[in-house]
Design a protein around this motif. Structure first.
Motif, PDB file in Angstrom:
ATOM      1  N   THR A 136      44.089  23.248  91.159  1.00  0.00           N
ATOM      2  CA  THR A 136      44.980  22.167  90.688  1.00  0.00           C
ATOM      3  C   THR A 136      45.561  21.681  92.044  1.00  0.00           C
ATOM      4  O   THR A 136      45.537  22.442  93.004  1.00  0.00           O
TER       5      THR A 136
ATOM      6  N   HIS B  87      48.803  21.615  92.960  1.00  0.00           N
ATOM      7  CA  HIS B  87      49.634  22.576  93.255  1.00  0.00           C
ATOM      8  C   HIS B  87      48.935  23.657  93.998  1.00  0.00           C
ATOM      9  O   HIS B  87      49.646  24.061  95.126  1.00  0.00           O
ATOM     10  N   GLU B  88      48.006  24.190  93.587  1.00  0.00           N
ATOM     11  CA  GLU B  88      47.459  25.342  94.081  1.00  0.00           C
ATOM     12  C   GLU B  88      46.648  24.750  95.711  1.00  0.00           C
ATOM     13  O   GLU B  88      46.868  25.743  96.588  1.00  0.00           O
TER      14      GLU B  88
ATOM     15  N   THR C  85      48.020  22.586  97.490  1.00  0.00           N
ATOM     16  CA  THR C  85      49.138  22.783  98.392  1.00  0.00           C
ATOM     17  C   THR C  85      49.764  24.075  98.774  1.00  0.00           C
ATOM     18  O   THR C  85      49.986  24.071  99.899  1.00  0.00           O
ATOM     19  N   GLN C  86      49.804  24.679  97.835  1.00  0.00           N
ATOM     20  CA  GLN C  86      50.161  26.233  98.244  1.00  0.00           C
ATOM     21  C   GLN C  86      49.285  26.721  99.263  1.00  0.00           C
ATOM     22  O   GLN C  86      49.549  27.500 100.138  1.00  0.00           O
TER      23      GLN C  86
END
Length: 62
Positions: free
Chosen positions: A3, A5-6, A8-9
């Motif tokens: 995703t 978000h993943e 970015t993380q």
């Protein structure tokens, strides 16, 4: 599938661990640049450093 978000993380953790210095998209492919200046496609980087490994490395650093 990863995703946004993943991604970015992963990127934030990799930067904080001094594994990468920057990123760049070329021809629709995301590349990460190591501290030594070597470009790696995102898929190759995450095969070597999946999110779980980055998280474990960050925990060890604390």
């Amino acid at each position: 599938m990863t995703t946004p978000h993943e991604v970015t993380q992963c990127l934030n953790l990799a930067r904080s661990l001094d594994l990468i210095s920057s990123t760049r998209t070329i021809g629709g492919i995301l590349y990460v640049y190591t501290i030594a200046g070597q470009a790696k496609p995102w898929e190759h980087f995450t095969a070597e450093y999946p999110l779980e490994r980055l998280q474990a490395m960050a925990r060890k650093r604390l």
